[in-house]
Scaffold this motif. Structure first.
Motif, PDB file in Angstrom:
ATOM      1  N   GLU A  47       0.967  -3.931  -2.374  1.00 44.79           N
ATOM      2  CA  GLU A  47       0.201  -5.035  -2.966  1.00 44.79           C
ATOM      3  C   GLU A  47      -0.968  -5.478  -2.093  1.00 44.79           C
ATOM      4  O   GLU A  47      -1.828  -6.242  -2.539  1.00 44.79           O
TER       5      GLU A  47
ATOM      6  N   ASN B   3       0.602  -2.061  -8.644  1.00 45.26           N
ATOM      7  CA  ASN B   3       0.440  -3.458  -8.239  1.00 45.26           C
ATOM      8  C   ASN B   3      -0.563  -3.633  -7.101  1.00 45.26           C
ATOM      9  O   ASN B   3      -0.389  -4.457  -6.204  1.00 45.26           O
ATOM     10  N   THR B   4      -1.648  -2.833  -7.143  1.00 47.58           N
ATOM     11  CA  THR B   4      -2.754  -3.028  -6.199  1.00 47.58           C
ATOM     12  C   THR B   4      -3.855  -3.821  -6.889  1.00 47.58           C
ATOM     13  O   THR B   4      -3.855  -3.975  -8.114  1.00 47.58           O
ATOM     14  N   GLN B   5      -4.815  -4.278  -6.123  1.00 45.08           N
ATOM     15  CA  GLN B   5      -6.062  -4.737  -6.715  1.00 45.08           C
ATOM     16  C   GLN B   5      -6.864  -3.493  -7.090  1.00 45.08           C
ATOM     17  O   GLN B   5      -6.610  -2.399  -6.564  1.00 45.08           O
TER      18      GLN B   5
END
Length: 227
Positions: free
Chosen positions: A170, A189-191
């Protein structure tokens, strides 16, 4: 909006993000079409080649996704390798094209963040490009098509890259030019940062709500390292 304070590592796609793949592919297809010059003029061959490449990209990504899902990935990648071998006489594989400003961007970012690659390409080609561009040494790890059980848009290669870099997933940002890259980032769930210098169109990329959309990848320097 991109939360810079949350970012501890950056994961890059390659084709269309670091490497100017679309122009390379267009030229390869154009040279192939010119073998049939009795049917098509050089001007029409160039236009036709660009249209073919732009229309191939999204269906190709869909095929790779379902091939991965159904366990056909090795067969599909072998088929792609065979097609590339057929096209090899029409292209100079040693002269990869790099998107403008990539090397100084990578050098600057590598001073602050661990960097990784998550590509759906084959490892030999990806590493050859990174080496020719003079940026291979700046990446902690390189995930390619067969590094993990599944490739993008599954989260597997991004999670693997985060583990190699020693950061929580994350706290990573995925940078890419296609909807597949954006979906991979969302699934992991990364940017996400979408760039418009590759195959993806603004409308389709924005539909996936990336945290940021940039004109070109090199603009990331100004975002993450303000002057």
């Amino acid at each position: 909006m991109l939360d810079n304070n949350k970012i501890k590592a950056i994961i890059f796609d390659v084709d269309g993000t670091l490497r100017d793949t679309d122009d390379e592919m267009v030229r390869s297809v154009e040279l192939f079409l010119l073998k049939f010059e009795f049917l098509i003029s050089s001007k029409k061959a160039q236009t036709a080649a660009r249209n073919i490449v732009m229309r191939m990209e999204n269906p190709a990504q869909v095929i790779l996704h379902y091939a991965d899902k159904w366990g056909w990935d090795k067969f599909i990648h072998q088929l792609i390798h065979g097609i590339r071998c057929l096209l090899r006489p029409f292209k100079n594989t040693k002269n990869f094209q790099t998107i403008e400003g990539i090397k100084p961007m990578i050098i600057a970012l590598a001073e602050r963040y661990p960097l990784a690659v998550a590509s759906a390409g084959d490892e030999k080609t990806v590493r050859a490009f990174l080496a020719q561009a003079g940026i291979l040494e700046y990446f902690t790890c390189v995930a390619t098509a067969l590094t993990c059980p599944h490739t993008k848009p599954f989260a597997d290669p991004l999670i693997w890259a985060a583990l190699q870099m020693g950061v929580e997933i994350e706290n990573c940002v995925m940078v890419g030019d296609t909807t597949v890259d954006m979906m991979a980032g969302k699934n992991a769930n990364t940017q996400t940062v979408a760039v418009l210098c590759g195959f993806g169109e603004r409308e389709e990329l924005e539909a996936l709500n990336p945290n940021l959309v940039l004109r070109t990848t090199a603009d990331l320097t100004d975002v993450l390292i303000p002057s």
